[in-house]
Design an enzyme around this catalytic site. Sequence first.
Site, mmCIF file in Angstrom:
data_model
loop_
_atom_site.group_PDB
_atom_site.id
_atom_site.type_symbol
_atom_site.label_atom_id
_atom_site.label_comp_id
_atom_site.label_asym_id
_atom_site.label_seq_id
_atom_site.Cartn_x
_atom_site.Cartn_y
_atom_site.Cartn_z
ATOM 1 N N ALA A 178 31.501 47.485 49.238
ATOM 2 C CA ALA A 178 32.888 47.530 48.778
ATOM 3 C C ALA A 178 33.857 47.197 49.908
ATOM 4 C CB ALA A 178 33.201 48.909 48.197
ATOM 5 N N GLU A 179 33.605 47.731 51.110
ATOM 6 C CA GLU A 179 34.437 47.387 52.256
ATOM 7 C C GLU A 179 33.591 47.279 53.517
ATOM 8 O OE1 GLU A 179 38.145 47.825 50.072
ATOM 9 O OE2 GLU A 179 36.460 49.216 50.077
ATOM 10 N N THR A 180 34.064 46.422 54.395
ATOM 11 C CA THR A 180 33.571 46.379 55.772
ATOM 12 C C THR A 180 34.769 46.622 56.682
ATOM 13 O OG1 THR A 180 31.785 44.844 55.234
ATOM 14 C CG2 THR A 180 32.449 44.981 57.538
#
Length: 271
Positions: A45-47
């Site tokens: 979903a996020e880095t």
Amino acid sequence: MRIRIVDAFTDRPFAGNPAGVLLLDSDGFPADDWLQRVAVEVNHAETAFAHRLPEGGEADWALRWFTPATEVDMCGHATLATAHVLHTTGAATGTVRFAARCGILTATAHEDGSITLDFPTSPLTPLAVPEGVAEALGVTPLSAYDTAPHIGDLLVELPDEKTVRGLAPDIAALGRHSRRGIIATAPAEDPARGYDYVSRCFFPNVGIDEDPVTGSAHTALAPFWSARLGREELTGLQASARTGLVRTTLRGDRTLLTGSAVTTIDGELLG
């Protein structure tokens, strides 16, 4: 450089919300297209990408977050993951200050391993349930609220926990009704189970059909449920397939988000 995958808002591996974390050796960020390509490769979903700032300023680290599709203004679980990496590797102690697109955020580690994030509260504006939302969700919301620009979601109140858990929405259709997506929430069926409310989050406009555990959404859920339940301190369960708990404390225009994190992968980025 080292790259880690950290499961956030959980105390066990393979639960909560996974985030990629890269602590950069440079005094600035690489080109945006490289950051985006890494986020696509990580495919969570996020880095999060962070680099240290000079001493004496208002923040210790600069922090940015990318989904596989775009950069976002605010992300709770990847901030928690970054703080976890900083503390578990000895790169930071005590309270860490991050400079991000949504302002200065802090992360404070506790002796039990949990971390408390200090984020801006998302103000809620009541509105009529937009046309098409009930059809996209498969259920008619009891109420709907616009949230602050930093998260850009439509928050909808549903009748009960069972309804939230059973949602099988038309993801593409949901994307027509807010900048990022939809937060669906309801009171806990049995608060004795250790949580006060449930939620699920669908963010098709940033490339995430369903986010496992969304810290930023709880900056809107906290004021919503604190007003309903009459308490500043609450616990939310995000009822995704992975599940996760977020403890919230409302402090006016700031919301404290507390959770744990676990590093599941520690490797080397070669690209």
